[in-house]
Scaffold this active site. Structure first.
Site, short mmCIF file in Angstrom:
data_model
loop_
_atom_site.label_atom_id
_atom_site.label_comp_id
_atom_site.label_asym_id
_atom_site.label_seq_id
_atom_site.Cartn_x
_atom_site.Cartn_y
_atom_site.Cartn_z
N ASP A 124 -64.85 105.80 43.81
CA ASP A 124 -66.12 106.23 44.42
C ASP A 124 -66.12 107.75 44.58
OD1 ASP A 124 -68.64 105.98 45.48
OD2 ASP A 124 -67.95 105.47 47.49
N CYS A 204 -81.92 101.71 54.88
CA CYS A 204 -80.61 101.08 54.97
C CYS A 204 -79.82 101.64 56.15
CB CYS A 204 -79.84 101.30 53.67
SG CYS A 204 -78.15 100.68 53.71
N CYS A 231 -73.10 99.05 57.91
CA CYS A 231 -73.67 97.73 58.16
C CYS A 231 -73.12 96.76 57.13
CB CYS A 231 -75.19 97.79 58.07
SG CYS A 231 -76.03 96.20 58.29
N CYS A 238 -73.80 86.17 52.97
CA CYS A 238 -73.66 85.68 51.61
C CYS A 238 -72.77 84.43 51.56
CB CYS A 238 -73.06 86.77 50.72
SG CYS A 238 -72.78 86.24 49.00
#
Length: 304
Positions: A124, A204, A231, A238
């Site tokens: 990342d 978001c 968050c 899921c």
């Protein structure tokens, strides 16, 4: 042999994809996302578009994109009445943890196969379409929340890449197994998931509490709850995360400071205390000023 070493280093999955330009449709979709300003203040996402579309331009000689995933699912969670932090931020900065182990994997490849092999490790930390390459490398599929889902493992994984000059047999991509499920779309507290796989970052909670430098939108504060950094709502809902198991990576274990932190302690914390308590933590991205700014906007949510 390479996969076995990756597992030994603590990665949960490892796969290979042939380095190439990303599909035109993906690049155009990304451009539309930017033009709609869904990225908010994250101007860095507008830069290096050529590199983002073709990893061979990022590292000359790249022939394989090796992708790994590392589990960060916590075995212990912060008490609900305390300030809440995204699970990935419970321990050490994943950028450093993943990159350091990928560099070890690169040395293994050079020692065991050919010292002339070149490569660079990323976590990342570069303009790479990580989730696309993770799918191409057969690690999982993209959920409707836009995150990578590993089969019978879930989505609580951070990703990393080795761009290698070594050509490796490509893995087989996995088709989406989300089916008709749309729990993540309805579970987002602020309605940031505006369509399957499409995120309006300006709504978001992770963006608002980490990336944005302004005050939290007043109309969203009640929905943000006690989340002061990040968050996990679109993941905890899921069904695939029923398979999630606690990480065995010690670097990702819950820090003591987060286990005992209260809103009052965070509000009164000094810069010196923050630097000491959060050394090596990804939470430093928001900084003390960012945490206290978020807390200020959410103070009413702690009154009970």
């Amino acid at each position: 042999m390479i996969r076995a070493e990756a597992y030994r280093l603590g990665f949960s999955a490892c796969g290979f994809a042939q380095a190439d330009a990303v599909p035109r449709a993906l690049a155009e979709g990304y451009d539309r996302w930017l033009s709609d300003a869904y990225h908010g203040e994250m101007s860095y996402l507008e830069r290096n578009t050529d590199l983002r579309r073709d990893p061979r331009l990022l590292v000359e000689g790249t022939r394989t994109v090796l992708v790994v995933a590392m589990n960060y699912y916590p075995g212990e969670r912060i008490d609900a009445h305390r300030p809440q932090f995204a699970y990935y931020a419970y321990g050490r900065d994943y950028h450093k943890v993943v990159k350091r182990r990928l560099e070890q994997l690169l040395r293994f490849v050079q020692e065991q196969i050919d010292p002339k092999i070149t490569g660079r490790a990323f976590a990342d930390s570069a303009p790479i379409m990580e989730r696309y390459w993770a799918v191409q490398a057969g690690l999982g599929w993209l959920g409707k929340n836009g995150l990578l889902i590993l089969p019978r493992a879930g989505s609580f994984f951070v990703l990393g890449e080795l761009l290698l000059s070594l050509e490796l047999p490509p893995s087989e991509p996995i088709r989406s197994l989300c089916g008709n499920c749309s729990r993540c779309l309805s579970a987002c507290p602020t309605g940031a998931l505006i369509a399957p796989g499409v995120m309006d970052a300006r709504r978001c909670i992770s963006y608002l509490t980490i990336e944005q430098r302004g005050q939290l939108p007043e109309e969203l504060r009640a929905k943000i709850g006690r989340r002061v950094y990040g968050c996990d709502a679109c993941q905890t809902c899921c069904p695939w995360n029923r398979f999630a198991i606690p990480t065995t990576v010690e670097d990702f274990e819950l820090r003591e400071v987060l286990r005992t932190l209260t809103a009052d302690k965070l509000e009164a914390m000094t810069a010196e205390e923050f630097d000491h308590l959060f050394a090596g933590s990804p939470i430093r991205r928001a900084g003390l000023e960012g945490l206290q700014r978020s807390l200020q906007g959410l103070r009413d949510n702690f009154d009970d």
